[in-house]
Motif scaffolding. Structure first.
Motif, PDB file in Angstrom:
ATOM      1  N   GLY B 324       0.798  -1.222   0.000  1.00 52.88           N
ATOM      2  CA  GLY B 324       0.000   0.000   0.000  1.00 52.88           C
ATOM      3  C   GLY B 324       0.831   1.273   0.000  1.00 52.88           C
ATOM      4  O   GLY B 324       0.278   2.372  -0.014  1.00 52.88           O
ATOM      5  N   ARG B 330      -4.517   2.240  -1.572  1.00 49.91           N
ATOM      6  CA  ARG B 330      -4.170   2.212  -0.149  1.00 49.91           C
ATOM      7  C   ARG B 330      -5.477   2.163   0.636  1.00 49.91           C
ATOM      8  O   ARG B 330      -6.375   2.971   0.401  1.00 49.91           O
ATOM      9  CB  ARG B 330      -3.385   3.470   0.199  1.00 49.91           C
ATOM     10  N   LEU B 339      -2.054   0.651   7.535  1.00 49.75           N
ATOM     11  CA  LEU B 339      -1.842   0.848   6.102  1.00 49.75           C
ATOM     12  C   LEU B 339      -1.422  -0.486   5.458  1.00 49.75           C
ATOM     13  O   LEU B 339      -1.999  -0.923   4.464  1.00 49.75           O
ATOM     14  CB  LEU B 339      -0.758   1.902   5.905  1.00 49.75           C
ATOM     15  N   VAL B 341      -1.600  -3.692   6.716  1.00 48.85           N
ATOM     16  CA  VAL B 341      -2.516  -4.821   6.932  1.00 48.85           C
ATOM     17  C   VAL B 341      -3.801  -4.632   6.117  1.00 48.85           C
ATOM     18  O   VAL B 341      -4.248  -5.546   5.421  1.00 48.85           O
ATOM     19  CB  VAL B 341      -2.830  -5.009   8.431  1.00 48.85           C
ATOM     20  N   ARG B 344      -3.126  -4.852   2.237  1.00 46.80           N
ATOM     21  CA  ARG B 344      -2.847  -6.227   1.805  1.00 46.80           C
ATOM     22  C   ARG B 344      -4.100  -7.102   1.929  1.00 46.80           C
ATOM     23  O   ARG B 344      -4.389  -7.912   1.044  1.00 46.80           O
ATOM     24  CB  ARG B 344      -1.689  -6.812   2.616  1.00 46.80           C
ATOM     25  N   THR B 345      -4.829  -6.926   3.018  1.00 50.26           N
ATOM     26  CA  THR B 345      -6.003  -7.768   3.248  1.00 50.26           C
ATOM     27  C   THR B 345      -7.073  -7.498   2.199  1.00 50.26           C
ATOM     28  O   THR B 345      -7.716  -8.417   1.700  1.00 50.26           O
ATOM     29  CB  THR B 345      -6.549  -7.532   4.667  1.00 50.26           C
ATOM     30  N   PHE B 348      -5.322  -8.495  -1.783  1.00 54.90           N
ATOM     31  CA  PHE B 348      -5.061  -9.872  -2.228  1.00 54.90           C
ATOM     32  C   PHE B 348      -6.331 -10.715  -2.158  1.00 54.90           C
ATOM     33  O   PHE B 348      -7.115 -10.602  -1.212  1.00 54.90           O
ATOM     34  CB  PHE B 348      -4.012 -10.543  -1.336  1.00 54.90           C
ATOM     35  N   PRO B 350      -8.242 -14.675  -2.035  1.00 55.11           N
ATOM     36  CA  PRO B 350      -8.085 -15.779  -1.083  1.00 55.11           C
ATOM     37  C   PRO B 350      -6.925 -16.740  -1.391  1.00 55.11           C
ATOM     38  O   PRO B 350      -6.225 -17.168  -0.472  1.00 55.11           O
ATOM     39  CB  PRO B 350      -9.417 -16.533  -1.175  1.00 55.11           C
ATOM     40  N   LYS B 353      -3.633 -15.120  -0.518  1.00 53.82           N
ATOM     41  CA  LYS B 353      -3.479 -15.103   0.949  1.00 53.82           C
ATOM     42  C   LYS B 353      -3.097 -16.484   1.473  1.00 53.82           C
ATOM     43  O   LYS B 353      -2.251 -16.622   2.359  1.00 53.82           O
ATOM     44  CB  LYS B 353      -4.785 -14.659   1.605  1.00 53.82           C
ATOM     45  N   ARG B 354      -3.727 -17.510   0.893  1.00 55.75           N
ATOM     46  CA  ARG B 354      -3.424 -18.880   1.342  1.00 55.75           C
ATOM     47  C   ARG B 354      -1.938 -19.188   1.130  1.00 55.75           C
ATOM     48  O   ARG B 354      -1.265 -19.736   2.000  1.00 55.75           O
ATOM     49  CB  ARG B 354      -4.295 -19.853   0.555  1.00 55.75           C
ATOM     50  N   ILE B 356       0.526 -17.036   0.786  1.00 51.44           N
ATOM     51  CA  ILE B 356       1.356 -16.180   1.646  1.00 51.44           C
ATOM     52  C   ILE B 356       1.374 -16.759   3.059  1.00 51.44           C
ATOM     53  O   ILE B 356       2.437 -16.861   3.690  1.00 51.44           O
ATOM     54  CB  ILE B 356       0.838 -14.720   1.656  1.00 51.44           C
TER      55      ILE B 356
END
Lengths: 101, 485
Positions: B324, B330, B339, B341, B344-345, B348, B350, B353-354, B356
């Motif tokens: 971000g 952002r 910023l 968390v 990124r949440t 990205f 699913p 994220k899995r 990562i």
């Protein structure tokens, strides 16, 4: 090595998500834990390979090198232009020093 | 569709003045406009830019330049920089990202006279085997729109299968060129690790990523590969070594070539139609004069386990840069942590994220040795297994996919089953070997199957020679009946 395999518990998911700078909502923790446990359970077959299979450590391949010559990094400005917030050509982030906590 | 000329044919026609690059590109754009509503191969079609570039190609041809890809319209997977276009990796976190210029692959294609017609859809950050993980939309398989095109280069494969373009580029980390190529009935080639520069390719797993072509014919793949291969000072993993003559190798045949069928890929678990297709390939090679044997590469049976540790670990590290601050939307400005968390949440999907989370787990203190360390050691064993096998054989053959393309939505809730779609393609990636998928036949229900030919490192010529022999004798239609009709 196989005796004390960690299980991906909701607590582990939370800890890993923290390291990865991701937020996993409380109500999704057990689903993530279940999925990751199944994947990690599959990966655990690597632990069954006997130690003697590995023998000596393999030689690492040589890393290719190039002459260390300065050159214009053209493109850095174009790249910086992708920052969501900028001031005087620099990316702006929330105040870090003196921000309280 | 069969009327759509191939890469070599197009380049010859434009070079000789029989056709113009503008006409070729206009025709490709018209095919896409007419047909892509059904398949969704593209994220964006860049028609105006393409026509402008086509005019420049025509001017170069008129000025006497000899261009190996004159007027060839290509689709680029959306993880490679192409000047003037966005690069988003089909991810919200790279929404609107403008690269600073061409990737090395795009620059070499451009120099050779190719024209970029659009950004092909993909699984987000190349993570997936179905193109269902795109943040934009699901791409459909042109052979059967209820099925996936494979992935992660599913848009590139569908664009070639549907006859929109004769050539496309994808990236292959664990099979992301070869698996969708097989699902869509086209040729997909992954070069030896180090052959093709990744400068301007958004990194997924840097010890595995390789760029390669998807085409309708083996010859076209050889042409595209030759143009993009070779040392690049901008990617220190490229090898300073002659590319050789992949096109010249096409006519060599396989007489006297030792071709080993991979033992671990056969057995009672193999889909009967895939097994029958493999048998057909065995007969083709034998009839063409090859010395056909069986060869064992024991650790291929644990390749998926190695891969999902190594690739995820590298991804978790590579994707740390998307925070971000420097790219994309952002999500919060509350404080630096929020910023990172929140951006990124929200940014990205699913599956990313899995991977990562899995990679971060494998690299975390307390788990590192048991997972990442162990996987890297077993990866060396697998690589050694291949070295031993290639001391006894010139090429290794196995299916490209364990079953034909599955239905959209069939595996989305079961990541492990999805991961096993790559069981036959991951081994070559882990060992850095060149490998090609050749369309080799249809199932009873009319879905394509592919056969994979693997060579030793830098053995591209052998791979192309064997692939061409298989292609020449395989029973595979020139066009998709539904698309052609």
């Amino acid at each position: 090595m196989t005796s004390e395999r960690p299980v991906v518990t909701p607590a582990v998911v939370l800890e890993v998500a923290e390291l990865a700078r991701l937020h996993v909502p409380e109500d999704e923790l057990s689903r993530w834990a279940g999925q990751l446990s199944r994947i990690v359970g599959y990966i655990d077959q690597l632990a069954a390979i006997p130690e003697q299979a590995f023998g000596g450590s393999p030689a690492a391949p040589a890393t290719p090198v190039r002459p260390d010559v300065p050159r214009p990094g053209d493109g850095d400005r174009a790249l910086a232009a992708n920052a969501p917030r900028r001031l005087h050509g620099y990316g702006v982030v929330p105040r870090v020093v003196g921000a309280g906590s | 569709m069969s009327a759509v000329p191939g890469v070599i044919e197009t380049a010859a026609a434009v070079s000789s003045g029989r056709r113009t690059a503008v006409a070729e590109v206009e025709a490709a754009l018209a095919r896409i406009a007419e047909g892509d509503g059904r398949f969704g191969a593209f994220l964006e079609v860049t028609g105006d830019l393409a026509l402008e570039e086509a005019r420049a190609v025509d001017a170069r041809v008129a000025a006497g330049e000899r261009l190996p890809l004159a007027g060839v319209a290509v689709a680029m997977k959306d993880n490679m920089w192409v000047a003037g276009r966005r690069t988003t990796c089909a991810s919200r976190i790279l929404e609107g990202f403008q690269p600073p210029g061409d990737s090395t692959v795009a620059a070499r294609l451009r120099r050779a006279g190719a024209v970029f017609v659009g950004r092909a859809n993909m699984d987000e950050f190349a993570m997936g085997s179905s193109t269902e993980n795109s943040a934009s939309h699901v791409t459909r398989n042109p052979w059967d729109v209820s099925r996936v095109p494979g992935g992660s280069s599913g848009g590139s494969a569908a664009a070639v299968a549907a006859g929109f373009v004769a050539g496309a580029f994808g990236s292959d980390t664990g099979g992301s060129i070869r698996q969708p190529a097989a699902c869509c009935g086209v040729v997909g080639f992954k070069p030896t690790y180090g052959r093709v520069s990744r400068y301007g390719l958004v990194a997924f797993a840097s010890s595995l990523d390789q760029i390669g072509p998807l085409t309708r014919s083996v010859g076209d793949a050889a042409r595209l590969y030759r143009v993009v291969a070779g040392f690049d000072p901008l990617d220190s993993t490229t090898v300073d070594r002659e590319t050789g003559d992949p096109e010249g190798a096409l006519g060599r045949g396989v007489a006297g070539m030792r071709i080993g069928f991979l033992e671990e890929a056969e057995g009672e678990g193999l889909d009967p139609e895939v097994a029958a297709n493999l048998e057909a390939a065995r007969r083709i090679f034998r009839d063409a004069g090859a010395e056909v044997t069986r060869v064992s590469v024991p650790r291929t049976t644990v390749a998926i386990a190695i891969y999902y540790v190594v690739a995820s670990a590298e991804a978790s590290s590579n994707l740390a840069r998307f925070d971000g601050v420097r790219y994309g939307p952002r999500a919060s400005d509350a404080d630096l942590r929020a910023l990172y968390v929140e951006s990124r949440t929200r940014g990205f999907g699913p599956e990313v994220k899995r991977r990562i989370l899995l990679g971060t787990f494998a690299l975390a203190s307390g788990y590192y040795e048991a997972y990442y360390g162990r996987a890297m050691r077993v990866r060396h064993l697998l690589s050694d297994d291949f070295d031993r096998a290639f001391a006894r054989t010139d090429a290794i053959v196995c299916p490209s996919i364990p079953a034909p393309a599955f239905r959209v939505g069939e595996k989305t809730d079961d990541p492990l089953t999805m991961y096993l779609s790559d069981v036959f393609t991951v081994p070559a990636s882990l060992a850095g070997l060149p490998a090609i998928s050749v369309p080799s036949g249809l199932t009873a229900s009319g879905l394509p199957l592919g056969i994979q030919v693997l060579g030793p490192r830098f053995g591209e010529e052998t791979v192309f020679a064997a692939a061409r022999a298989l292609e020449a004798a395989a029973d595979f239609p020139d066009a998709i009946p539904a698309v052609a009709g």
